[in-house]
Design a protein around this motif. Structure first.
Motif, short mmCIF file in Angstrom:
data_model
loop_
_atom_site.label_atom_id
_atom_site.label_comp_id
_atom_site.label_asym_id
_atom_site.label_seq_id
_atom_site.Cartn_x
_atom_site.Cartn_y
_atom_site.Cartn_z
N ALA A 100 0.83 -1.24 0.02
CA ALA A 100 0.01 0.18 0.03
C ALA A 100 0.67 1.25 -0.10
CB ALA A 100 -0.84 0.09 1.22
N LYS A 101 2.06 1.32 0.49
CA LYS A 101 3.09 2.45 0.77
C LYS A 101 3.70 2.56 -0.54
CE LYS A 101 3.34 2.02 5.74
NZ LYS A 101 4.42 1.86 6.88
N ALA A 102 3.63 1.59 -1.40
CA ALA A 102 4.45 1.39 -2.66
C ALA A 102 4.31 2.72 -3.49
CB ALA A 102 4.57 0.24 -3.38
N MET A 103 5.29 3.46 -4.08
CA MET A 103 5.11 4.33 -4.89
C MET A 103 4.75 4.01 -6.39
SD MET A 103 6.19 7.31 -3.34
CE MET A 103 6.41 8.66 -4.71
N PRO A 104 4.05 4.51 -7.03
CA PRO A 104 3.46 4.03 -8.40
C PRO A 104 4.56 4.32 -9.18
CG PRO A 104 2.69 6.01 -7.83
CD PRO A 104 3.30 5.75 -6.42
N THR A 105 4.94 3.51 -10.26
CA THR A 105 5.74 3.51 -11.24
C THR A 105 5.40 4.70 -12.26
OG1 THR A 105 4.92 1.82 -12.64
CG2 THR A 105 6.79 1.16 -10.99
N VAL A 106 6.39 5.49 -12.52
CA VAL A 106 6.41 6.48 -13.59
C VAL A 106 7.07 6.39 -14.88
CG1 VAL A 106 6.41 9.19 -13.95
CG2 VAL A 106 5.79 7.82 -11.61
N THR A 107 6.46 6.37 -16.04
CA THR A 107 7.29 6.16 -17.04
C THR A 107 7.27 7.79 -17.93
OG1 THR A 107 5.23 5.31 -18.18
CG2 THR A 107 6.87 3.79 -17.28
N PHE A 108 8.35 7.90 -18.42
CA PHE A 108 8.50 9.35 -19.19
C PHE A 108 8.54 8.91 -20.67
CE2 PHE A 108 9.84 10.11 -14.94
CZ PHE A 108 9.23 11.61 -14.70
N ALA A 109 8.02 9.83 -21.30
CA ALA A 109 8.24 9.58 -23.07
C ALA A 109 9.47 10.21 -23.52
CB ALA A 109 6.90 10.28 -23.63
N SER A 110 10.22 9.88 -24.50
CA SER A 110 11.29 10.51 -24.85
C SER A 110 10.85 11.65 -25.97
CB SER A 110 12.13 9.62 -25.86
OG SER A 110 11.35 9.21 -27.12
N ALA A 111 11.58 12.69 -26.28
CA ALA A 111 11.40 13.68 -27.01
C ALA A 111 10.83 13.36 -28.48
CB ALA A 111 12.54 14.73 -27.15
N GLY A 112 11.56 12.27 -29.08
CA GLY A 112 11.18 11.60 -30.40
C GLY A 112 9.72 11.02 -30.22
N GLU A 113 9.46 10.41 -29.12
CA GLU A 113 8.00 9.97 -29.13
C GLU A 113 6.95 11.01 -28.99
OE1 GLU A 113 6.50 6.00 -26.56
OE2 GLU A 113 7.91 7.15 -25.58
N ILE A 114 7.34 12.06 -28.20
CA ILE A 114 6.41 13.22 -27.93
C ILE A 114 6.29 13.70 -29.38
CG2 ILE A 114 6.13 15.41 -27.07
CD1 ILE A 114 7.62 14.35 -24.69
N GLU A 115 7.15 14.05 -30.34
CA GLU A 115 6.87 14.46 -31.44
C GLU A 115 6.31 13.68 -32.26
OE1 GLU A 115 10.00 15.64 -35.06
OE2 GLU A 115 10.70 15.70 -33.24
N PHE A 116 6.50 12.20 -32.37
CA PHE A 116 5.69 11.23 -33.16
C PHE A 116 4.38 11.47 -32.83
CE2 PHE A 116 4.25 6.87 -32.99
CZ PHE A 116 3.94 6.57 -34.17
N VAL A 117 3.89 11.54 -31.62
CA VAL A 117 2.60 11.43 -31.13
C VAL A 117 1.94 12.66 -31.53
CG1 VAL A 117 1.02 11.56 -29.14
CG2 VAL A 117 2.91 9.49 -29.52
N GLN A 118 2.59 13.89 -31.44
CA GLN A 118 1.86 15.19 -31.94
C GLN A 118 1.74 15.01 -33.25
OE1 GLN A 118 4.78 18.03 -30.28
NE2 GLN A 118 3.88 18.10 -28.33
#
Length: 169
Positions: A100-118
């Protein structure tokens, strides 16, 4: 004309060992009948504290209120045997508190991935099927479901970035 000399190829004879030599090797490698002790490295401190080195893995799990075969545990629940709620042991309670105390895992998108999605969202909006069919932008031929997950990931990472920027100000 000279006589050609042809060399004959020697064939190797298979090496055979007698049964006596094999037994001797086995005797040498068996550590004179003693069994090798298995050292278990338990990474979880809660489980490591409750672990009894004299018992087997299955006996330790039963004592702690855990199961070593998840398939059997879920099968029993489906059949109705697991409906009786067993009293939770201290180990199970501690493990649930840690979870219950565990931190949720956070994933970050790379700049190339952000550009691709946009680029894809600017062209197609939220039409994931059309995005998947565009082979110029979608060079890796992601499926509609993969593209949907990528877009959600980018949105979450951008929200986290904005939240982080607001905290610093």
């Amino acid at each position: 004309m000279g006589k050609s000399v042809r060399k004959t190829r020697k064939t190797r004879q298979p090496v055979t060992k007698s049964l006596n030599s094999i037994k001797k090797v086995r005797k040498k490698n068996s550590h004179q009948g003693r069994e090798a002790k298995i050292i278990r490295n338990i990474l979880n401190p809660v489980v490591a504290q409750a672990w009894d080195k004299e018992k087997t893995v299955q006996q330790n799990f039963v004592d702690m209120g855990l199961t070593n075969d998840a398939n059997k545990a879920f099968k029993n629940e489906e059949e109705g045997e697991g409906k009786k709620k067993k009293a939770q042991t201290a180990v199970v309670k501690e493990l649930e508190e840690l979870a219950a105390k565990a931190m949720p895992t956070v994933t970050f998108a790379s700049a190339g991935e952000i550009e691709f999605v946009q680029e894809l969202t600017n062209k197609y909006g939220s039409d994931y099927v059309a995005m998947s069919r565009d082979h110029q932008l979608n060079t890796y031929q992601h499926t509609p479901k993969q593209l949907q997950r990528k877009i959600e990931k980018v949105k979450k990472s951008l929200q986290l970035a904005e939240k982080h920027m607001n905290v610093e100000e």
